[in-house]
Design an enzyme around this catalytic site. Structure first.
Site, mmCIF file in Angstrom:
data_model
loop_
_atom_site.group_PDB
_atom_site.id
_atom_site.type_symbol
_atom_site.label_atom_id
_atom_site.label_comp_id
_atom_site.label_asym_id
_atom_site.label_seq_id
_atom_site.Cartn_x
_atom_site.Cartn_y
_atom_site.Cartn_z
ATOM 1 C CE LYS A 1 -3.908 -2.099 2.464
ATOM 2 N NZ LYS A 1 -5.107 -1.889 1.670
ATOM 3 C CE LYS B 1 -13.460 -8.786 8.283
ATOM 4 N NZ LYS B 1 -12.818 -7.900 7.326
ATOM 5 C CG HIS C 1 -3.029 -7.018 7.329
ATOM 6 N ND1 HIS C 1 -2.204 -7.621 6.413
ATOM 7 C CD2 HIS C 1 -4.267 -7.549 7.107
ATOM 8 C CE1 HIS C 1 -2.918 -8.457 5.664
ATOM 9 N NE2 HIS C 1 -4.162 -8.444 6.071
HETATM 10 C C1 BG6 Z 1 -7.419 -9.132 4.624
HETATM 11 C C2 BG6 Z 1 -8.352 -9.612 5.714
HETATM 12 O O1 BG6 Z 1 -6.157 -9.717 4.785
HETATM 13 O O2 BG6 Z 1 -7.309 -7.719 4.688
HETATM 14 C C3 BG6 Z 1 -9.707 -8.963 5.542
HETATM 15 O O3 BG6 Z 1 -8.478 -11.026 5.664
HETATM 16 C C4 BG6 Z 1 -9.562 -7.453 5.520
HETATM 17 O O4 BG6 Z 1 -10.593 -9.376 6.583
HETATM 18 C C5 BG6 Z 1 -8.553 -7.045 4.470
HETATM 19 O O5 BG6 Z 1 -10.827 -6.904 5.204
HETATM 20 C C6 BG6 Z 1 -8.275 -5.539 4.533
HETATM 21 O O6 BG6 Z 1 -7.428 -5.141 3.506
HETATM 22 P P1 BG6 Z 1 -7.939 -4.313 2.253
HETATM 23 O O7 BG6 Z 1 -6.705 -3.942 1.529
HETATM 24 O O8 BG6 Z 1 -8.829 -5.245 1.485
HETATM 25 O O9 BG6 Z 1 -8.695 -3.151 2.795
#
Ligand code: BG6
Length: 459
Positions: free
Chosen positions: A170, A328, A228
């Protein structure tokens, strides 16, 4: 050296259709895809090449609707297909051909198939010259991550293993390093004397989206914080690497992770929050109670919201709380890192209401940077008012997935997770998981479409 062959293991699955093919299409459109790159799909579906190509076309139409027809056609024409079990060396031999050098094996597979697929790759000699890409989750706890690392290291050099974390592709995430290390302005303030706390927030409006099979056994802490958000913590808090290469960058991250102190069992109750959404609405989208979503086992008490406070036990950060939070089905997409600076009481100026504070916020999707300042007010010049300096970054040229795929095709693991990093991340999170499994703290609830459970620490 750029790869000549990309072999996708799990080529008919959701991950390939939703992310990998789309990333390949993006790279093709941007002319980043090497002309001689062959893309071979492997999966159990007893298809021929034509079926697989038709399937790929349909996925691209669904997940990359704006793709120019010629680009989609060009990509589909590169695709070939081998039907069979990814754990069968004969199947992989057919997919890779006699020369496995300069090839990339992309494991777009459920985690329970990682080990047999790695063994089969080793059996056909892929350990010489091939690169292997592994999607999350890398293990489900410290022991399983260690076992997976041991298996990989038995056959592959660490530099040939790409553990993917798409957050590292990102734009704003990469930008943290530039902001921190290329602007002398911030360096003297980046420590415990000047920083009161750092909030790393990944609030999402998306809910379960049909992923119960994976998510209900994973939960917010392991799905997003363990990987993350700990990566974001690394980039915000680590020491300056000697160089931006794979070794130095990842050495700095691991050094930081080693000094991260999670809550002790006794502290978990006060330094973490877990919660699950109940029925509600986000805009005109009505959502059922998480516990009633298809495929969910309510007895598992899976959290859809998690927040933890961590400390970094080193000279720079001793005593500064780093609060990591994700959830979420929340009211808004709030994806940001906020570095909150200390605001000493200064009798020189007055202010109304809250005293304006200094804060540097990195926002993602859309990518913006905001610097909160205290400025003289329009009315009484000696009365401070909050003001924002705001910068919107140009849209990212390639998506995060596509960026990381380029790195993998070129064989540069600087933006991939190293084995020891993955293990450190589990070391930090595991004691929290253990207490949560015993029911401490109790699972809270929040209505879908709300700001999350009350009583959390990040405002
Ligand atoms: C993923 C998760 O790795 O990352 C998801 O499993 C999450 O639950 C997502 O929503 C978020 O990343 P992005 O880039 O899709 O907003």
């Amino acid at each position: 050296m750029t790869a000549r062959r990309l072999v996708i293991l799990g080529a008919t699955g959701d991950l390939t259709g939703r992310y990998l093919l789309v990333a390949l299409a993006e790279l093709a459109a941007a002319r980043f895809l090497p002309d001689d790159l062959a893309v071979v799909g492997v999966a159990r579906d007893p298809w021929g090449e034509a079926n697989f190509r038709r399937h790929a076309r349909e996925r691209l139409a669904r997940h990359a609707p704006g793709l120019p027809v010629a680009v989609g056609d060009g990509l589909v024409e590169r695709l070939s297909y081998v039907a069979g079990d990814v754990a069968d060396p004969a199947v992989l031999a057919a997919a890779f051909g006699p020369d496995t050098s300069r090839s990339l094996a992309y494991l777009a597979l459920p985690p329970n198939v990682f080990a047999p697929a790695i063994e089969a790759l080793a059996a056909i000699g892929a350990a010489t010259g091939a690169t292997i890409v592994i999607e999350k989750p890398f293990g489900t706890d410290l022991a399983s991550a260690k076992a997976l690392n041991e298996l990989l290291h038995r056959h592959f050099a660490e530099e040939a293993v790409f553990r993917m974390d798409h957050f590292l592709g990102k734009q704003t995430v990469q930008n943290i390093l530039g902001v921190r290390f290329a602007n002398p302005l911030f360096q003297p303030a980046w420590n415990r004397e000047e920083v009161a706390g750092v909030d790393i927030v990944w609030d999402e409006t998306v809910a379960l989206e049909g992923r119960a099979g994976y998510y209900d056994r994973t939960g917010a802490l392991r799905d997003v914080i363990q990987n993350h958000l700990l990566q974001l913590l690394c980039l915000v808090a680590m020491e300056k690497p000697d160089a931006l290469n794979a070794k130095d960058l990842r050495d700095s991250k691991v050094e930081l992770l080693r000094s991260v102190r999670g809550p002790t069992p006794a502290e978990v109750a006060s330094q973490s929050t877990r919660a699950r959404y109940t029925a509600g609405a986000i805009g005109d989208r009505r959502l059922p109670d998480y516990a009633e979503e298809q495929g969910v086992d309510p007895a598992l008490e899976t959290e859809t919201f998690a927040e933890v406070t961590l400390f970094v036990d080193n000279d720079r950060w001793q005593g500064v709380p780093f609060r990591l939070r994700t959830g979420k089905a929340l009211a808004t997409n709030r994806r940001e890192i906020a570095v909150r600076f200390r605001t000493p009481v200064d009798p020189l100026f007055g202010y109304e209401g809250h005293r304006p504070v200094n804060q540097l916020v990195f926002q993602m999707s859309p990518d913006r940077m905001v610097l909160d300042l205290a400025l003289n007010g329009a009315g009484d010049p000696f009365c401070l008012e909050p003001a924002e300096l705001e910068l919107t970054l140009a849209p990212q040229d390639l998506s995060a997935y596509a960026r990381l795929l380029v790195e993998a095709l070129q064989g540069d693991p600087a933006l991939a997770i190293r084995g020891d990093e993955a293990e450190e991340c589990w070391r930090i999170v595991e004691p929290i998981v253990a207490e949560w499994e015993k029911g401490t703290p109790p699972l809270l609830s929040y209505p879908a479409g709300s700001a999350g459970p009350t009583g959390r620490t990040v405002a």
